[in-house]
Design a protein around this motif. Structure first.
Motif, PDB file in Angstrom:
ATOM      1  N   TRP A 222       0.761  -1.132   0.096  1.00 12.15           N
ATOM      2  CA  TRP A 222      -0.056   0.239  -0.118  1.00 12.15           C
ATOM      3  C   TRP A 222       0.710   1.245  -0.114  1.00 12.15           C
ATOM      4  N   PHE A 223       1.883   1.292   0.589  1.00 12.42           N
ATOM      5  CA  PHE A 223       2.823   2.371   0.739  1.00 12.42           C
ATOM      6  C   PHE A 223       3.465   2.381  -0.477  1.00 12.42           C
ATOM      7  N   ARG A 224       3.928   1.434  -1.161  1.00 10.85           N
ATOM      8  CA  ARG A 224       4.699   1.462  -2.504  1.00 10.85           C
ATOM      9  C   ARG A 224       3.451   2.368  -3.595  1.00 10.85           C
ATOM     10  N   ARG A 225       2.281   1.778  -3.444  1.00 15.14           N
ATOM     11  CA  ARG A 225       1.334   2.348  -4.399  1.00 15.14           C
ATOM     12  C   ARG A 225       1.278   4.022  -4.175  1.00 15.14           C
ATOM     13  N   ILE A 229       2.138   7.136  -6.654  1.00 17.23           N
ATOM     14  CA  ILE A 229       0.936   8.313  -6.949  1.00 17.23           C
ATOM     15  C   ILE A 229       2.162   9.469  -6.702  1.00 17.23           C
ATOM     16  N   TYR A 230       2.815   9.581  -5.495  1.00 17.61           N
ATOM     17  CA  TYR A 230       3.488  10.907  -5.130  1.00 17.61           C
ATOM     18  C   TYR A 230       4.477  11.028  -6.202  1.00 17.61           C
ATOM     19  N   ALA A 231       4.992  10.183  -6.622  1.00 20.83           N
ATOM     20  CA  ALA A 231       6.043  10.263  -7.689  1.00 20.83           C
ATOM     21  C   ALA A 231       5.570  10.983  -9.046  1.00 20.83           C
ATOM     22  N   ASN A 232       4.246  10.521  -9.318  1.00 25.89           N
ATOM     23  CA  ASN A 232       3.445  10.951 -10.548  1.00 25.89           C
ATOM     24  C   ASN A 232       3.050  12.391 -10.495  1.00 25.89           C
ATOM     25  N   VAL A 233       2.630  12.599  -9.068  1.00 28.44           N
ATOM     26  CA  VAL A 233       2.176  14.272  -8.853  1.00 28.44           C
ATOM     27  C   VAL A 233       3.506  15.083  -8.937  1.00 28.44           C
ATOM     28  N   VAL A 234       4.661  14.684  -8.433  1.00 27.51           N
ATOM     29  CA  VAL A 234       6.065  15.526  -8.258  1.00 27.51           C
ATOM     30  C   VAL A 234       6.535  15.747  -9.616  1.00 27.51           C
ATOM     31  N   ARG A 235       6.208  15.016 -10.721  1.00 23.01           N
ATOM     32  CA  ARG A 235       6.372  15.341 -12.164  1.00 23.01           C
ATOM     33  C   ARG A 235       5.689  16.534 -12.676  1.00 23.01           C
ATOM     34  N   PHE A 248      -8.061  12.626  -3.830  1.00 26.78           N
ATOM     35  CA  PHE A 248      -8.068  11.230  -3.953  1.00 26.78           C
ATOM     36  C   PHE A 248      -8.948  10.615  -2.767  1.00 26.78           C
ATOM     37  N   GLY A 249      -9.273   9.421  -2.805  1.00 23.47           N
ATOM     38  CA  GLY A 249      -9.827   8.917  -1.634  1.00 23.47           C
ATOM     39  C   GLY A 249      -9.244   8.886  -0.314  1.00 23.47           C
ATOM     40  N   ALA A 250      -9.911   8.982   0.853  1.00 21.60           N
ATOM     41  CA  ALA A 250      -9.264   9.233   1.829  1.00 21.60           C
ATOM     42  C   ALA A 250      -8.431   8.344   2.332  1.00 21.60           C
ATOM     43  N   GLY A 251      -8.371   7.069   2.094  1.00 20.24           N
ATOM     44  CA  GLY A 251      -7.532   5.971   2.596  1.00 20.24           C
ATOM     45  C   GLY A 251      -6.211   6.211   1.902  1.00 20.24           C
ATOM     46  N   HIS A 252      -6.026   7.239   1.135  1.00 22.51           N
ATOM     47  CA  HIS A 252      -4.490   7.665   0.702  1.00 22.51           C
ATOM     48  C   HIS A 252      -4.110   8.859   1.268  1.00 22.51           C
ATOM     49  N   LEU A 253      -4.880   9.675   2.083  1.00 21.34           N
ATOM     50  CA  LEU A 253      -4.518  10.846   2.287  1.00 21.34           C
ATOM     51  C   LEU A 253      -3.484  10.869   3.292  1.00 21.34           C
ATOM     52  N   GLY A 254      -3.570  10.202   4.285  1.00 18.51           N
ATOM     53  CA  GLY A 254      -2.386  10.556   5.350  1.00 18.51           C
ATOM     54  C   GLY A 254      -1.022   9.906   4.771  1.00 18.51           C
ATOM     55  N   TRP A 255      -1.047   8.597   3.914  1.00 15.11           N
ATOM     56  CA  TRP A 255       0.279   8.499   3.256  1.00 15.11           C
ATOM     57  C   TRP A 255       0.853   9.388   2.232  1.00 15.11           C
ATOM     58  N   LEU A 256      -0.280   9.974   1.470  1.00 15.83           N
ATOM     59  CA  LEU A 256       0.281  11.124   0.454  1.00 15.83           C
ATOM     60  C   LEU A 256       0.639  12.103   1.219  1.00 15.83           C
ATOM     61  N   GLN A 257       0.164  12.744   2.060  1.00 18.98           N
ATOM     62  CA  GLN A 257       0.669  13.795   3.043  1.00 18.98           C
ATOM     63  C   GLN A 257       1.874  13.409   3.499  1.00 18.98           C
ATOM     64  N   HIS A 258       2.364  12.296   4.068  1.00 18.28           N
ATOM     65  CA  HIS A 258       3.446  11.931   4.632  1.00 18.28           C
ATOM     66  C   HIS A 258       4.523  12.264   3.741  1.00 18.28           C
TER      67      HIS A 258
END
Length: 276
Positions: A222-225, A229-235, A248-258
């Protein structure tokens, strides 16, 4: 000797008081370089994909009341002045950009999906030519976790954890029933709620042991996914002037914020900053 040293030190400060001030003065520090900004907004899935699974009454985002509330959300997000909008759709497909083009041309009626209800509507209002799909598919080896729980006599414990999933989904639905869309999103994006969501994922990792890290591997995948996603946004954040809104769905929120908070080249923003 000690008193002589103290007098000498005081004399230095008296003679050169600006020496100390100059060292600590913030005016002397170099200005921080400009950084692109990223605002991650965690949302519930407005098309209600879980209503049958959890036996919930569907909330219709197309109802006039909800449409007015979506407009309120868009007005808040507009304060961020996003230069690009990234959404939860497969980056390897052009379906999202194609539908957005059809929407701009008046040939596509918005669905209930939050990608369109928030992403498309805001992008059109801001004059954006496209909406960016940044999601990736990933492994989520859930059956392996179920098998581990069965094999180790922990099915009851695992089922209780799964019941919490349903309880959390129903709690969000009940909150939405008596609150506006914006109020619900603020609740879901609060630091406490985000921390609780991330903590829930870590509890999967407890279903592990040496050489059979079933739960730990699921969390790692899940962290890898979310890292991808983070890498795609950084581009997309390819200049200091970019302000990328991520929906994004809230299940991704904390991981992406991190991920974005740990990137020194990115300034992370949060939804609550734009509601005052």
């Amino acid at each position: 000797m000690r008193s002589t040293a103290i007098v000498a030190a005081l004399s230095l400060w008296v003679v050169n008081p600006l020496l100390v001030v100059a060292q600590d003065s913030p005016r002397e520090r170099p200005a921080a370089p400009a950084r692109p900004e990223v605002l991650v907004v965690g949302v519930y899935h407005m098309s209600n994909p879980s209503r049958d699974v959890f036996n919930m009454e569907a909330d219709d985002v197309l109802a006039p009341r909800r449409q007015a509330e979506i407009a309120e959300v868009i007005a808040v997000l507009e304060k961020f002045h996003p230069t690009k909008i990234a959404v939860e759709a497969r980056f390897s497909s052009d379906a999202t950009s194609r539908r957005y083009g059809e929407y701009l041309a008046g040939n596509h009626e918005l669905t209930r999906n939050e990608t369109e209800q928030i992403g498309f509507r805001l992008a059109k209002k801001l004059g954006h030519e496209t909406v960016h799909a940044v999601d990736v598919t990933g492994e989520f080896p859930f059956p392996r976790l179920v098998d581990y729980a069965k094999a180790h006599g922990r099915t009851e414990e695992f089922d209780a954890l799964m019941d919490e999933v349903g309880a959390r989904v129903r709690a969000t639905n009940e909150h939405l029933a008596s609150h506006t869309v914006l109020e619900t999103l603020l609740f879901m994006n609060s630091d406490d709620s985000v921390a609780e969501d991330v903590g829930f994922y870590y509890r999967y990792a407890h279903f592990s042991e040496p050489w059979n890290w079933a739960g730990a591997d699921l969390v790692a995948d899940w962290f890898r996914r979310n890292m991808r996603i983070y890498a795609n946004v950084v581009r997309l954040a390819d200049s200091p002037d970019e302000r990328v809104l991520v929906i994004f769905g809230a299940g991704h929120l904390g991981w992406l914020q991190h991920n974005f908070a740990g990137d020194p080249g990115i300034r992370l923003r949060k939804l609550a900053e734009f509601t005052n």
